[in-house]
Design a protein around this motif. Structure first.
Motif, PDB file in Angstrom:
ATOM      1  N   ILE A  29      -2.754  -4.347   0.938  1.00 12.82           N
ATOM      2  CA  ILE A  29      -2.729  -4.912  -0.413  1.00 12.82           C
ATOM      3  C   ILE A  29      -2.270  -6.362  -0.362  1.00 12.82           C
ATOM      4  O   ILE A  29      -2.806  -7.237  -1.035  1.00 12.82           O
ATOM      5  CB  ILE A  29      -1.795  -4.085  -1.330  1.00 12.82           C
ATOM      6  CG1 ILE A  29      -2.446  -2.740  -1.626  1.00 12.82           C
ATOM      7  CG2 ILE A  29      -1.449  -4.840  -2.621  1.00 12.82           C
ATOM      8  CD1 ILE A  29      -1.876  -2.000  -2.800  1.00 12.82           C
ATOM      9  N   THR A  31       6.050  -0.901  -0.234  1.00 16.21           N
ATOM     10  CA  THR A  31       6.584  -2.185  -0.709  1.00 16.21           C
ATOM     11  C   THR A  31       6.999  -3.077   0.468  1.00 16.21           C
ATOM     12  O   THR A  31       6.816  -4.293   0.425  1.00 16.21           O
ATOM     13  CB  THR A  31       7.797  -1.982  -1.643  1.00 16.21           C
ATOM     14  OG1 THR A  31       8.828  -1.307  -0.920  1.00 16.21           O
ATOM     15  CG2 THR A  31       7.430  -1.181  -2.870  1.00 16.21           C
ATOM     16  N   ILE A  60       3.893  -4.677   1.712  1.00 16.93           N
ATOM     17  CA  ILE A  60       3.451  -5.810   0.886  1.00 16.93           C
ATOM     18  C   ILE A  60       4.287  -7.049   1.223  1.00 16.93           C
ATOM     19  O   ILE A  60       3.759  -8.134   1.463  1.00 16.93           O
ATOM     20  CB  ILE A  60       3.577  -5.482  -0.625  1.00 16.93           C
ATOM     21  CG1 ILE A  60       2.631  -4.340  -1.002  1.00 16.93           C
ATOM     22  CG2 ILE A  60       3.284  -6.717  -1.474  1.00 16.93           C
ATOM     23  CD1 ILE A  60       2.701  -3.914  -2.465  1.00 16.93           C
ATOM     24  N   GLN A  88      -1.532   2.281 -12.762  1.00 16.25           N
ATOM     25  CA  GLN A  88      -2.251   1.017 -12.602  1.00 16.25           C
ATOM     26  C   GLN A  88      -2.199   0.162 -13.869  1.00 16.25           C
ATOM     27  O   GLN A  88      -2.064  -1.043 -13.803  1.00 16.25           O
ATOM     28  CB  GLN A  88      -3.698   1.269 -12.182  1.00 16.25           C
ATOM     29  CG  GLN A  88      -3.822   1.780 -10.753  1.00 16.25           C
ATOM     30  CD  GLN A  88      -3.174   0.854  -9.741  1.00 16.25           C
ATOM     31  OE1 GLN A  88      -3.352  -0.359  -9.770  1.00 16.25           O
ATOM     32  NE2 GLN A  88      -2.370   1.413  -8.851  1.00 16.25           N
ATOM     33  N   MET A 128       1.121  -3.684 -12.875  1.00 13.10           N
ATOM     34  CA  MET A 128       1.827  -4.130 -11.672  1.00 13.10           C
ATOM     35  C   MET A 128       0.950  -4.958 -10.726  1.00 13.10           C
ATOM     36  O   MET A 128       1.366  -5.991 -10.214  1.00 13.10           O
ATOM     37  CB  MET A 128       2.374  -2.902 -10.938  1.00 13.10           C
ATOM     38  CG  MET A 128       2.989  -3.208  -9.603  1.00 13.10           C
ATOM     39  SD  MET A 128       4.432  -4.284  -9.776  1.00 13.10           S
ATOM     40  CE  MET A 128       5.137  -4.164  -8.128  1.00 13.10           C
ATOM     41  N   MET A 179       1.002  -8.383  -8.456  1.00  8.47           N
ATOM     42  CA  MET A 179       0.898  -8.404  -6.995  1.00  8.47           C
ATOM     43  C   MET A 179      -0.219  -9.352  -6.531  1.00  8.47           C
ATOM     44  O   MET A 179      -0.096 -10.049  -5.551  1.00  8.47           O
ATOM     45  CB  MET A 179       0.604  -6.999  -6.459  1.00  8.47           C
ATOM     46  CG  MET A 179       1.766  -6.047  -6.535  1.00  8.47           C
ATOM     47  SD  MET A 179       3.134  -6.542  -5.441  1.00  8.47           S
ATOM     48  CE  MET A 179       4.310  -7.231  -6.575  1.00  8.47           C
ATOM     49  N   ASN A 192      10.538  -5.951  -5.315  1.00 14.87           N
ATOM     50  CA  ASN A 192       9.766  -4.710  -5.246  1.00 14.87           C
ATOM     51  C   ASN A 192      10.379  -3.743  -4.226  1.00 14.87           C
ATOM     52  O   ASN A 192      10.523  -2.551  -4.484  1.00 14.87           O
ATOM     53  CB  ASN A 192       8.321  -5.081  -4.868  1.00 14.87           C
ATOM     54  CG  ASN A 192       7.335  -3.950  -5.068  1.00 14.87           C
ATOM     55  OD1 ASN A 192       7.620  -2.986  -5.774  1.00 14.87           O
ATOM     56  ND2 ASN A 192       6.185  -4.046  -4.434  1.00 14.87           N
ATOM     57  N   PHE A 234       8.913  -1.402 -12.380  1.00 19.17           N
ATOM     58  CA  PHE A 234       7.847  -0.605 -11.763  1.00 19.17           C
ATOM     59  C   PHE A 234       8.350   0.067 -10.480  1.00 19.17           C
ATOM     60  O   PHE A 234       8.145   1.256 -10.259  1.00 19.17           O
ATOM     61  CB  PHE A 234       6.656  -1.514 -11.436  1.00 19.17           C
ATOM     62  CG  PHE A 234       5.527  -0.796 -10.721  1.00 19.17           C
ATOM     63  CD1 PHE A 234       4.522  -0.181 -11.456  1.00 19.17           C
ATOM     64  CD2 PHE A 234       5.472  -0.727  -9.335  1.00 19.17           C
ATOM     65  CE1 PHE A 234       3.471   0.490 -10.808  1.00 19.17           C
ATOM     66  CE2 PHE A 234       4.442  -0.057  -8.677  1.00 19.17           C
ATOM     67  CZ  PHE A 234       3.440   0.542  -9.419  1.00 19.17           C
ATOM     68  N   GLY A 276       6.106   3.270  -9.556  1.00 17.70           N
ATOM     69  CA  GLY A 276       5.635   3.067  -8.177  1.00 17.70           C
ATOM     70  C   GLY A 276       5.784   4.339  -7.355  1.00 17.70           C
ATOM     71  O   GLY A 276       4.804   4.965  -6.956  1.00 17.70           O
ATOM     72  N   ASN A 308      -6.961   0.277  -9.893  1.00 17.05           N
ATOM     73  CA  ASN A 308      -6.569  -0.912  -9.151  1.00 17.05           C
ATOM     74  C   ASN A 308      -7.700  -1.951  -9.159  1.00 17.05           C
ATOM     75  O   ASN A 308      -7.494  -3.140  -9.450  1.00 17.05           O
ATOM     76  CB  ASN A 308      -6.275  -0.445  -7.711  1.00 17.05           C
ATOM     77  CG  ASN A 308      -5.542  -1.467  -6.883  1.00 17.05           C
ATOM     78  OD1 ASN A 308      -5.732  -2.650  -7.079  1.00 17.05           O
ATOM     79  ND2 ASN A 308      -4.714  -1.014  -5.966  1.00 17.05           N
TER      80      ASN A 308
HETATM   81  C1  BGC Z   1       0.619   1.335  -6.202  1.00 17.37           C
HETATM   82  C2  BGC Z   1      -0.082   0.097  -5.746  1.00 17.37           C
HETATM   83  C3  BGC Z   1       0.858  -1.091  -5.894  1.00 17.37           C
HETATM   84  C4  BGC Z   1       2.148  -0.837  -5.159  1.00 17.37           C
HETATM   85  C5  BGC Z   1       3.132  -1.939  -5.420  1.00 17.37           C
HETATM   86  C6  BGC Z   1       1.878   1.514  -5.401  1.00 17.37           C
HETATM   87  O1  BGC Z   1       2.539   2.668  -5.826  1.00 17.37           O
HETATM   88  O2  BGC Z   1      -0.225   2.457  -6.075  1.00 17.37           O
HETATM   89  O3  BGC Z   1      -1.245  -0.075  -6.492  1.00 17.37           O
HETATM   90  O4  BGC Z   1       0.260  -2.247  -5.405  1.00 17.37           O
HETATM   91  O5  BGC Z   1       2.716   0.389  -5.567  1.00 17.37           O
HETATM   92  O6  BGC Z   1       4.343  -1.723  -4.790  1.00 17.37           O
END
Ligand code: BGC
Length: 451
Positions: free
Chosen positions: A20, A138, A141, A252, A256, A260, A289, A351, A356, A387
């Motif tokens: 992501i 997280t 990411i 979704q 959030m 991102m 996050n 979130f 999340g 998404n």
């Molecule tokens: C979601 C993702 C999101 C991510 C962010 C996940 O639970 O499914 O779409 O980007 O959390 O931390």
């Protein structure tokens, strides 16, 4: 053993997150090197979501037939190959193929990992282990944001993709060491092996006997059909499938991923000029996050799922309302700029502490054993379709109706989700998956299937 299995399965979450996160940093360099059109640019971003939706669609059948463990192995291979193809891309078309492969991998992984965790963890820490999985998402990411930042100095988007091969290889080796899911083994009539696995995962014989008894009972329940057949025949199962799909769409449409994917642009709208400030702010969102996910990990099995969801949606609704108001007035003073930035970070925290991790947890918990693969596959596809929709429509909405209105709508949606939680979401803390199944099948209202 439980922690080892969960830790390794959660590595799939790390790859999910890195996939992501990687594109926002890589894209400007890709555009530069290949001189792609805006349309192609959009494709390079969204082809991953298309692959993920397809992967999640196929994952149900793969994990039912070959087991959760093999499904995770296949997905780690796809991750590796996808990253390799990206590194060696000679043009934008090859890159799109790489993104689709990475998408397929992430689709299979995002389906299988929470499923495996829910089936392996004892019920008293089930919420914690799935939230731990989200923590890895997280961290993935954030890791991608940071590696993007690092490789941006040598201007190498290929390296940004190349680093994905490391966790992919780790996942492959790690998964070889974990046991199969006892519930999957039992569903394939391999009861002795299921018991042997539980022997490794549980501490007392009473616990094992009880759990085996429950698993056998839910397999022998009158409901003989599985998957889609079961969906056609059984109205109670249709309810849990629909709930799973709604839960993921709710996750979704909190908005959030708008943050991102477009954090730098949103920071710019709130008055922050200059790429450096925007990139660092993006890293800050990634960090918040990660940190706020610990709130969920700490409380999900103590306070329960619903109280945390109420709090999270309320925080998200309030922070979006503040951001919208600031954009109405215009971020004219430093105070307003920083309030805008703070509200964005508070939104991310809202979130991360709630929807999340908890949506993944709930989706893995509410489906009956004979339809778990199908039900979870439907909800995971919904996650990726949602998404994709956010990624496509958010910029269009900003252009058409402006930031204030767009964030205002997101605020209202989060208020609606509080009502959704009240009316439809069950509290599943500390109750066995088999008990949830019995309640669902006996026709109890959805919000009561956890009690
Ligand atoms: C979601 C993702 C999101 C991510 C962010 C996940 O639970 O499914 O779409 O980007 O959390 O931390």
């Amino acid at each position: 053993m439980v922690w080892l299995s969960c830790g390794l399965a959660a590595l799939a979450g790390l790859l999910f997150g890195m996939d992501i996160g990687v594109i926002s940093g890589a894209l400007p360099f890709i555009v530069n090197e290949f001189h792609v059109s805006t349309l192609m640019e959009g494709w390079i971003v969204s082809s991953m979501m298309v692959g993920a939706a397809l992967g999640a669609m196929g994952a149900g059948a793969i994990s039912q037939r070959f087991g959760r463990k093999k499904a995770l192995l296949y997905s780690s291979l796809l991750f590796f190959v996808g990253a390799l193809v990206a590194v060696m891309s000679t043009g934008p078309n090859v890159l799109v193929i790489a993104r689709i492969l990475l998408g397929l991998a992430v689709g299979v992984a995002s389906f299988t990992a929470p499923l495996y965790l829910s089936e392996v963890a004892p019920e008293r820490i089930r919420g914690t282990t799935i939230s731990f999985y989200q923590l890895m998402v997280t961290i993935g990411i954030l890791a991608a944001f940071m590696s993007n930042l690092a490789f941006s100095y040598i201007e190498s988007w290929r390296w940004m993709f190349g680093v994905l091969m490391v966790p992919a290889a780790m996942l492959f080796i790690g998964v070889l060491m974990v046991p199969n899911s006892p519930r999957w083994l039992a569903s394939r009539d391999r009861f002795d092996e299921a018991r042997a696995v539980l022997n490794k995962l549980r501490s007392s014989k009473t616990e094992i006997d009880y759990e085996m008894g429950e698993i056998e009972e839910s397999i022998n329940a009158e409901q003989k059909s599985r998957g889609f057949q079961m969906f056609k025949e059984n109205p109670n199962f249709r309810r849990s499938v629909m709930l799973g799909i709604c839960l993921q769409l709710v996750q979704q449409f909190t908005g959030m991923n708008a943050i991102m994917y477009f954090a730098p642009q949103i920071f710019q709208m709130s008055g922050f000029e200059g790429t450096a400030a925007q990139l660092w702010s993006t890293v800050a969102t990634g960090l918040v996050n990660v940190l706020a996910t610990f709130i969920a990990i700490g409380f999900v099995d103590r306070l329960g799922r619903k109280p945390i969801l109420y709090a999270g949606f309320a925080v998200m609704a309030a922070s979006m309302a503040v951001l919208a108001s600031i954009l109405v007035i215009g971020p004219t003073t430093t105070f307003l700029q920083y309030t805008g930035m703070a509200s964005l970070l508070i939104f991310v925290a809202g979130f991360a502490m709630s929807a999340g991790p908890l949506i993944w947890t709930l989706c893995a918990e509410i489906q009956p054993l004979n339809g778990r693969d199908f039900g979870l596959s439907c909800s995971t596809v919904a996650n990726w379709v949602g998404n994709f929709a956010i990624g496509q429509f958010f910029p269009v909405m900003i252009a058409a109706i402006g930031g204030a209105m767009t964030f205002g709508i997101l605020s209202v949606l989060n208020v609606v989700f509080i009502i959704f939680t009240l009316l439809l979401i069950p509290e599943t803390k500390g109750i066995s998956l088999e008990k949830i199944e019995k309640n669902l099948m006996s026709g109890k209202p959805l919000k009561d299937i956890g009690s």
